[in-house]
Design an enzyme around this catalytic site. Structure first.
Site, PDB file in Angstrom:
ATOM      1  N   SER A   1     -74.193  40.981  15.726  1.00 45.00           N
ATOM      2  CA  SER A   1     -74.294  40.935  16.652  1.00 45.00           C
ATOM      3  C   SER A   1     -74.303  39.830  17.746  1.00 45.00           C
ATOM      4  O   SER A   1     -74.721  39.429  17.582  1.00 45.00           O
ATOM      5  CB  SER A   1     -75.121  41.890  16.577  1.00 45.00           C
ATOM      6  OG  SER A   1     -76.326  42.406  17.606  1.00 45.00           O
TER       7      SER A   1
ATOM      8  N   TYR B   1     -84.060  43.575  13.545  1.00 48.22           N
ATOM      9  CA  TYR B   1     -82.760  43.017  12.863  1.00 48.22           C
ATOM     10  C   TYR B   1     -81.866  42.246  13.698  1.00 48.22           C
ATOM     11  O   TYR B   1     -80.509  41.552  13.102  1.00 48.22           O
ATOM     12  CB  TYR B   1     -81.989  44.474  14.443  1.00 48.22           C
ATOM     13  CG  TYR B   1     -80.783  44.581  14.765  1.00 48.22           C
ATOM     14  CD1 TYR B   1     -79.927  45.317  13.404  1.00 48.22           C
ATOM     15  CD2 TYR B   1     -80.223  43.985  16.016  1.00 48.22           C
ATOM     16  CE1 TYR B   1     -77.930  45.305  13.953  1.00 48.22           C
ATOM     17  CE2 TYR B   1     -79.285  44.768  16.243  1.00 48.22           C
ATOM     18  CZ  TYR B   1     -77.565  44.988  15.100  1.00 48.22           C
ATOM     19  OH  TYR B   1     -76.677  45.413  15.750  1.00 48.22           O
TER      20      TYR B   1
END
Ligand code: NAP
Length: 230
Positions: free
Chosen positions: A130, A143
């Site tokens: 990501s 995250y």
């Protein structure tokens, strides 16, 4: 299944993983990872040579049992992931654990179990990371930390296994139009406009580019940013 190379794609029940399975389905036999058996069966029915691989990646015993049936594997794509966001001040241990369990521990354990099968095939491991694994933003701590962790995992795996013929690619997508992104935007309180986000097929295109690159080429890190489109 035919004798084409075999790819296992986790998170194939929807989103980026489903698009990756589709993108590789012209060239590979595909095992479709995920827990939603209905979605996996529906995708398997649409693809030329695919079958469901329904496993909860946080269930260590179930993963070991399912992986034991694979003795040669050309491509392993880790797309399964969860995004539990929150400011540090409001993120209890459970939130950090939830992200790390699926985004890091499950990736490391499944890879470990399948390493002999991957080595047999001079295989390729692709980790869907990501933008948060490159640069962490406020509100994304649990995250982002898991994505920094899995980036380190991929870098170490590459260093350790390149000599055994493996390729390891990290793909860093920006915001992508999937159910995960819908939940993120709902949590942020913004309006959901898919035209602002990457299409899952575009992220899958980057994965396919790495997988289908000639045997002389090792695409190690690919960043894919969204570009506003209509
Ligand atoms: N969407 C974005 O904007 C974006 C941006 C950058 C990176 N990413 C990353 O891209 C990857 C895919 O995200 P996505 O947007 O496609 O997410 P998604 O639409 O929410 O799909 C997540 C996938 O992960 C699977 N999964 C989650 N927990 C699992 C578990 N315990 N066991 C087995 N499978 C599990 C889900 O399958 P079941 O529910 O069937 O189990 C589903 O197929 C993730 O690693 C995510 O962090 C996403």
């Amino acid at each position: 299944m035919t004798d084409r190379p075999l790819a296992l794609v986790t998170g194939a029940s929807r989103g980026i993983g489903a698009a990756v399975a589709e993108a590789l389905s012209d060239t590979h036999r595909i095992l479709l990872g995920g827990r939603d058996a209905e979605s996996l069966a529906a995708l398997a029915a649409r693809l030329p040579d695919a079958e469901p691989w329904p496993v909860d990646l946080s269930d260590e015993a179930a993963v070991a049992e399912a992986a034991a049936g694979i003795d040669r594997l050309d491509v392993l794509v880790h797309s399964a992931g969860v995004a539990r966001l929150g400011e540090v001040a409001g993120s209890p241990a459970e939130s950090w654990r939830a992200n790390f369990e699926v985004n890091v521990v499950a990736v490391a354990e499944l890879t470990r179990l399948l390493l002999p099968a991957l080595r047999s095939a001079n295989g390729h491991v692709v980790v869907i990371n990501s933008g948060q694994g490159l640069s962490a933003r406020e509100g994304w701590g649990p995250y982002a930390a898991s994505k920094f962790g899995v980036r380190a995992f991929a870098d170490v795996l590459r260093a350790e296994e390149e000599g055994n013929g493996l390729r390891v690619t990290s793909v860093y997508p920006g915001r992508t139009d999937t159910e995960m992104q819908q939940a993120v935007v709902a949590g942020e309180g913004g309006e959901y406009d898919p035209a602002k986000y990457l299409r899952p097929e575009s992220v899958a295109g980057a994965v396919a580019a790495a997988v289908l690159a000639g045997p002389d080429a090792h695409l190690t890190d690919i960043t894919v940013r969204p570009r506003p489109h209509r």
